[in-house]
Design a protein around this motif. Structure first.
Motif, PDB file in Angstrom:
ATOM      1  N   LEU A 464       0.816  -1.206   0.000  1.00 44.62           N
ATOM      2  CA  LEU A 464       0.000   0.000   0.000  1.00 44.62           C
ATOM      3  C   LEU A 464       0.855   1.263   0.000  1.00 44.62           C
ATOM      4  O   LEU A 464       0.488   2.270  -0.612  1.00 44.62           O
ATOM      5  N   MET A 465       2.009   1.215   0.656  1.00 50.41           N
ATOM      6  CA  MET A 465       2.884   2.388   0.731  1.00 50.41           C
ATOM      7  C   MET A 465       3.954   2.377  -0.355  1.00 50.41           C
ATOM      8  O   MET A 465       4.897   3.183  -0.311  1.00 50.41           O
ATOM      9  N   MET A 466       3.848   1.457  -1.299  1.00 48.32           N
ATOM     10  CA  MET A 466       4.593   1.415  -2.557  1.00 48.32           C
ATOM     11  C   MET A 466       6.091   1.116  -2.386  1.00 48.32           C
ATOM     12  O   MET A 466       6.748   1.618  -1.484  1.00 48.32           O
ATOM     13  N   LEU A 492       6.119  12.282   2.915  1.00 51.80           N
ATOM     14  CA  LEU A 492       6.114  11.091   2.049  1.00 51.80           C
ATOM     15  C   LEU A 492       4.697  10.581   1.814  1.00 51.80           C
ATOM     16  O   LEU A 492       4.355  10.134   0.709  1.00 51.80           O
ATOM     17  N   VAL A 493       3.872  10.619   2.849  1.00 54.41           N
ATOM     18  CA  VAL A 493       2.496  10.129   2.702  1.00 54.41           C
ATOM     19  C   VAL A 493       1.757  10.923   1.628  1.00 54.41           C
ATOM     20  O   VAL A 493       1.003  10.364   0.828  1.00 54.41           O
ATOM     21  N   HIS A 494       2.015  12.226   1.563  1.00 55.75           N
ATOM     22  CA  HIS A 494       1.328  13.059   0.578  1.00 55.75           C
ATOM     23  C   HIS A 494       1.948  12.956  -0.811  1.00 55.75           C
ATOM     24  O   HIS A 494       1.468  13.610  -1.743  1.00 55.75           O
ATOM     25  N   LYS A 499      -5.353   7.284  -4.201  1.00 56.73           N
ATOM     26  CA  LYS A 499      -6.089   6.135  -3.676  1.00 56.73           C
ATOM     27  C   LYS A 499      -5.280   5.406  -2.602  1.00 56.73           C
ATOM     28  O   LYS A 499      -5.838   4.908  -1.622  1.00 56.73           O
ATOM     29  N   ASN A 500      -3.991   5.318  -2.785  1.00 52.52           N
ATOM     30  CA  ASN A 500      -3.150   4.713  -1.744  1.00 52.52           C
ATOM     31  C   ASN A 500      -3.260   5.508  -0.445  1.00 52.52           C
ATOM     32  O   ASN A 500      -3.367   4.928   0.644  1.00 52.52           O
ATOM     33  N   ARG A 501      -3.223   6.837  -0.576  1.00 53.73           N
ATOM     34  CA  ARG A 501      -3.294   7.680   0.617  1.00 53.73           C
ATOM     35  C   ARG A 501      -4.672   7.578   1.276  1.00 53.73           C
ATOM     36  O   ARG A 501      -4.781   7.542   2.499  1.00 53.73           O
ATOM     37  N   GLN A 502      -5.726   7.520   0.464  1.00 55.63           N
ATOM     38  CA  GLN A 502      -7.065   7.390   1.034  1.00 55.63           C
ATOM     39  C   GLN A 502      -7.222   6.067   1.781  1.00 55.63           C
ATOM     40  O   GLN A 502      -7.781   6.029   2.882  1.00 55.63           O
TER      41      GLN A 502
END
Length: 723
Positions: A464-466, A492-494, A499-502
């Motif tokens: 999910l966090m790539m 980094l999260v932004h 969709k990954n962030r959501q």
């Protein structure tokens, strides 16, 4: 029964009873004298033993202070730093305690040994001297008395009177000595009650002071002890998880070593035997050789594995050609010849096997290098971050929070695999998934639901966090202070796709609720980090070093849970956009180019406040989401809603115009604006001004794919402009 009192009146009579009483007092004084003598000896032995003990403890403390822990990896967790510091803390406590012990030892001689020796010498010694004088006077008096009584009565009267006067004088002196002796004996008997016991009390008080100091040290040490205990337990828990991972990797390596080779910066590396000509003939010397295809550099390091040492100097040559040796042309097997540009003659090498020789030959003759692609150990099913995926996660979270939030071991206790797979097949069924209002039936156990949620996340094509941000997140967790860690992870999260962030926000909000009920479910933030770290932030390459970084994956998840409101609900400091970065480079040719690990990966990013700018941001966000949903960038040019705005004459929109080709011309030439060094084999290294062929959008967001000198690889999108 105590000793009878010595009456002064009995001194004159000097009766047998008086003598018996006096002897009992003398015996008691002798006993006291011997006891004090032994006590002084034992006291000195005790002081000596305490000095030796103090010396041994100081040496022990010095050993603790000198030892330094070396942890695996390039950074330490807070728990590991606490444990590493513990030895110095132990040493400090021991030294402080021994300082107080030395003060007690030095005081012991003054308050115990010296007073006892003084009492024995001045009081008991004086009593002994008085006894000697008393015995001497007794003998003198008795002798004169006997002699006087033997005088003849026929002596002259004057002689008899003189003799009587002499006897009276001796008797009076004896009586005085007797009185003094009795007084001294009774004085010593009384003095020993306080002059003997008082030093012992003072010594014990010193001991109590020492022990109280130790108690105070223990109280001061208690906070660190509690912190250390927690750190030790956390480290033990991480070790248990890491050990199983390392053991699993070891078993995989045993079963199929070639499937798990580490991605190397070299095209080929390994041991080869190199033929060397000597005066007495030829010999085969073992070398560790590396070959870099781009530079055609072969490096040979003579190394003996048995002795663990180098057998000579390193040698590097530039490859000219490589030819396999026929079996009938040399006695050795698996041989091939190498010609170098900068070394005359032929270098004959022997590989370790036929397969090894084939790999070396393929690497050196210009063919494509052989790499063992790292396969994701998780299932690559139909799991996606689409409406079905979000529906599945929301249903699982709703079920957990409504009827299982207080279950002990939540997310740690796994469900039966067959039940988990059955639940997933139901949830992933398009017919079931479309029923968004339908909750998961109560017949499904909470542990089955939590396992289904984790399994679905592992079934995604990538974490999910790539993969591309995995190293950056780990690097952020290794920063020195908590504020820097939170700030970097926030940024980094932004940078993650929308969709990954959501999905990550949805999950972190839920895990925060789970952690808030840790008193019932026993799942603290740290425990949740252990459970979800390897799932959300797993590495692309399975190595021991990656397993050692699991603890930092856990820390990232802990920070996300503890700071989820700030991280997901506020915008971090904005990085430079493409145009800003390009302008800053034109203004200052001396500015340092960003490294590949620092390159911007978002497509566009602007921070504006006017109504017009807000509309533009909304437009960009929608286009970004479209990019993530599709596998090509053509939507940026083909979208009917976006195209007019991209062609607008508004000068404020110039920074938003992409330089990628449109869908009608997917392959074009591009020129590098800045230099970049590849961090992975899938990437290209290049300098500013380099021209690439066949440049087109890549499957990876923020990357293009192009060809340079016959090699195809990934190029950072913001580093090039199309020609």
């Amino acid at each position: 029964m105590g000793l009878p009192a010595l009456e002064f009146s009995d001194c004159c009579l000097d009766s047998p009873h008086f003598r018996e009483t006096l002897k009992s007092h003398e015996a008691e004084l002798d006993k006291t004298n011997k006891f004090i003598k032994e006590l002084i000896k034992d006291g000195k032995s005790l002081v000596s033993a305490l000095k030796n003990l103090s010396s041994a403890k100081r040496k022990f403390a010095d050993s603790l202070n000198e030892f330094k822990f070396q942890c695996i990896g390039d950074a330490e967790t807070d728990d590991e730093m606490c444990i590493a510091r513990s030895l110095q803390e132990f040493a400090t406590v021991l030294r402080n305690l021994e300082d107080e012990r030395i003060r007690m030892i030095e005081n012991a001689s003054e308050v115990l040994i010296t007073p006892l020796e003084k009492f024995r010498k001045e009081q008991i010694g004086a009593a002994k001297e008085a006894k000697k004088k008393y015995d001497k006077e007794t003998e003198k008096y008795c002798g004169i008395l006997e002699k006087h009584l033997n005088l003849s009565s026929k002596k002259k009267e004057s002689q008899l009177q003189e003799a009587d006067s002499q006897v009276d004088l001796v008797r009076q002196h004896f009586y005085e000595v007797s009185l003094e002796y009795v007084f001294k004996v009774q004085e010593v008997q009384e003095r020993k009650m306080f002059e003997f016991v008082e030093p012992l009390l003072a010594f014990l008080q010193g001991l109590f002071t020492f022990y109280h100091h130790g108690y105070e040290l223990a109280k001061d040490f208690n906070d660190f002890k509690t912190q250390l205990t927690i750190s030790i337990q956390n480290t033990r828990n991480r070790f248990e998880g890491t050990r199983s991972e390392v053991e699993s990797l070891m078993k995989k390596m045993k079963e199929n070593p070639l499937e798990h080779k580490t991605i190397s910066p070299y095209t080929m590396e390994g041991y080869l035997y190199v033929q060397e000509k000597r005066h007495f003939g030829t010999s085969w010397v073992k070398h560790y050789c590396t070959y870099q295809r781009d530079s055609k550099q072969i490096t040979m390091v003579p190394f003996d594995q048995k002795s663990g040492g180098k057998g000579g100097e390193d040698e590097s040559v530039t490859l000219k050609s490589c030819t396999r040796r026929k079996t009938d042309s040399i006695e050795k097997r698996f041989c091939f010849d190498v010609e170098a540009v900068d070394r005359p003659g032929v270098i004959t090498m022997q590989a370790l096997s036929e397969e090894d020789r084939r790999l070396w030959m393929e690497a050196m003759d210009g063919r494509e290098p052989v790499y063992n692609s790292n396969k994701d150990s998780q299932s690559e099913g139909t799991a996606q971050l689409d409406s079905i995926g979000f529906s599945i996660i929301r249903k699982c979270i709703h079920a957990v929070e409504t009827r299982g939030i207080n279950e002990q071991g939540l997310y740690r206790i796994v469900g039966v695999n067959s039940r988990v797979q059955k639940l997933l097949s139901i949830l992933m069924d398009p017919k079931t998934a479309s029923e968004t209002e339908t909750d998961i039936c109560a017949e499904w156990e909470i542990k089955t639901i939590t396992s289904a949620l984790k399994t679905y996340l592992r079934m995604l094509p990538g974490p999910l966090m790539m993969y591309q941000f995995q190293r950056s997140f780990i690097k952020a967790a290794k920063l020195e202070n908590q504020e820097s860690r939170v700030s970097e992870i926030h940024s980094l999260v932004h940078r993650l796709p929308e969709k990954n962030r959501q999905m990550l926000q949805l999950l972190m909000n839920h895990l925060a609720n789970v952690a808030n009920n840790h008193k019932q479910n026993l799942m603290t933030v740290a425990n949740l980090g252990v459970v979800f770290g390897p799932t959300l932030l797993r590495p692309q390459e399975e190595t021991v070093a990656a397993i050692m970084d699991i603890k930092f994956q856990n820390i990232v998840i802990e920070i996300l849970i503890e700071n989820h409101e700030k991280i997901f609900n506020t915008v971090p400091d904005a990085p430079l956009t493409n145009a800003q970065l390009h302008l800053s480079r034109k203004k200052s040719s001396d500015s340092k180019p960003p490294s590949c690990s620092e390159r911007p990966l978002t497509l566009f990013h602007t921070v504006q406040s006017t109504e017009k700018q807000e509309q533009r941001n909304s437009l960009i966000d929608s286009s970004l989401e479209s990019v993530v949903s599709s596998n090509a960038y053509s939507v940026l040019n083909s979208s009917s809603s976006l195209q007019p705005n991209m062609n607008s004459s508004d000068p404020d929109l110039d920074v938003l115009k992409p330089t990628r080709p449109n869908s009608l011309t997917p392959f074009r030439k591009a020129k590098a604006l800045y230099a970049c060094k590849a961090e992975h084999d899938s990437e290209l290294s290049f300098t500013a001004g380099t021209v690439f062929d066949n440049v087109h959008p890549s499957q990876e967001p923020g990357w293009l794919e192009g060809t340079l000198n016959g090699k195809t690889g990934l190029i950072p999108e913001n580093y090039v402009e199309f020609l």
